[in-house]
Design a protein around this motif. Structure first.
Motif, short mmCIF file in Angstrom:
data_model
loop_
_atom_site.label_atom_id
_atom_site.label_comp_id
_atom_site.label_asym_id
_atom_site.label_seq_id
_atom_site.Cartn_x
_atom_site.Cartn_y
_atom_site.Cartn_z
N LEU A 99 0.71 -1.20 -0.15
CA LEU A 99 -0.36 0.00 -0.15
C LEU A 99 0.77 1.38 -0.37
CD1 LEU A 99 -3.00 -1.55 1.86
CD2 LEU A 99 -2.96 -0.87 0.04
N THR A 100 2.05 1.16 -0.28
CA THR A 100 2.87 1.97 0.07
C THR A 100 3.64 2.11 -1.36
OG1 THR A 100 4.61 1.30 1.49
CG2 THR A 100 3.42 2.83 2.45
N PRO A 101 3.66 2.19 -2.36
CA PRO A 101 3.71 1.92 -4.19
C PRO A 101 5.18 3.52 -4.15
CG PRO A 101 1.90 3.40 -4.14
CD PRO A 101 2.01 2.74 -2.56
N LYS A 102 5.05 4.52 -3.10
CA LYS A 102 5.97 5.59 -3.59
C LYS A 102 7.28 5.24 -2.77
CE LYS A 102 2.26 8.69 -4.40
NZ LYS A 102 2.39 10.37 -5.22
N PHE A 103 7.46 4.10 -1.91
CA PHE A 103 8.46 3.83 -1.22
C PHE A 103 8.88 2.35 -1.01
CE2 PHE A 103 6.74 6.13 1.84
CZ PHE A 103 6.30 5.82 2.93
N LYS A 104 10.02 2.47 -0.68
CA LYS A 104 10.35 0.74 -0.45
C LYS A 104 10.35 0.71 1.26
CE LYS A 104 9.92 -0.81 -4.25
NZ LYS A 104 9.20 -2.02 -4.24
N ILE A 105 9.60 0.61 2.00
CA ILE A 105 9.25 0.38 3.56
C ILE A 105 10.63 0.14 3.70
CG2 ILE A 105 8.32 -1.46 5.64
CD1 ILE A 105 6.39 1.16 4.22
#
Length: 136
Positions: A99-105
């Motif tokens: 759900l956080t495609p803008k950055f890699k957790i």
């Protein structure tokens, strides 16, 4: 040994404790396997984001087992629900990454992005409450 030994509250507590510790070690090893960084190496370096994310996982696992112990009166049933709860926590980890495609957790946490580490911790803790409440 007679049945009264196994029914002793101290023996039961020691049994639950021992099993949960073993499960905790196993589950943390699985989390270590699925993350792109080495949790304990990063914590040793002082990476607070990793420490928060790992602490959230530890709390989450313990909280799931807390509810499992409260709701089930056999060791095998408690373990089964604990494992099921862990799988749900693991799925939550992958959903968070998705759900956080803008950055890699994982990359953000490895770079000590404390905001991402904090949110990761809160997600693990929050999901553990939901999972724990549903264990019956």
């Amino acid at each position: 040994m007679n049945a009264s030994f196994w029914e002793n509250e101290y023996v039961q507590t020691a049994g639950y404790y021992s099993v949960v510790i073993l499960c905790m070690v196993l589950f943390l090893a699985i989390f270590e396997f699925v993350t792109k960084y080495k949790n304990w190496d990063e914590i040793k370096k002082g990476n607070l984001a990793v420490a928060m994310a790992t602490g959230g996982k530890i709390f989450g696992i313990a909280n799931v087992f807390r509810h499992s112990i409260l709701q089930h009166n056999t060791l095998l049933t408690m373990i089964g629900w604990g494992v099921f709860g862990f799988v749900l926590l693991l799925i939550g980890y992958f959903i968070y990454e998705f759900l956080t495609p803008k950055f890699k957790i994982d990359e953000e946490i490895q770079q000590d992005n404390r905001a991402v580490g904090f949110i990761s911790m809160v997600i693990s803790i929050g999901l553990s409450y939901v999972i724990g409440a549903s264990i019956s």
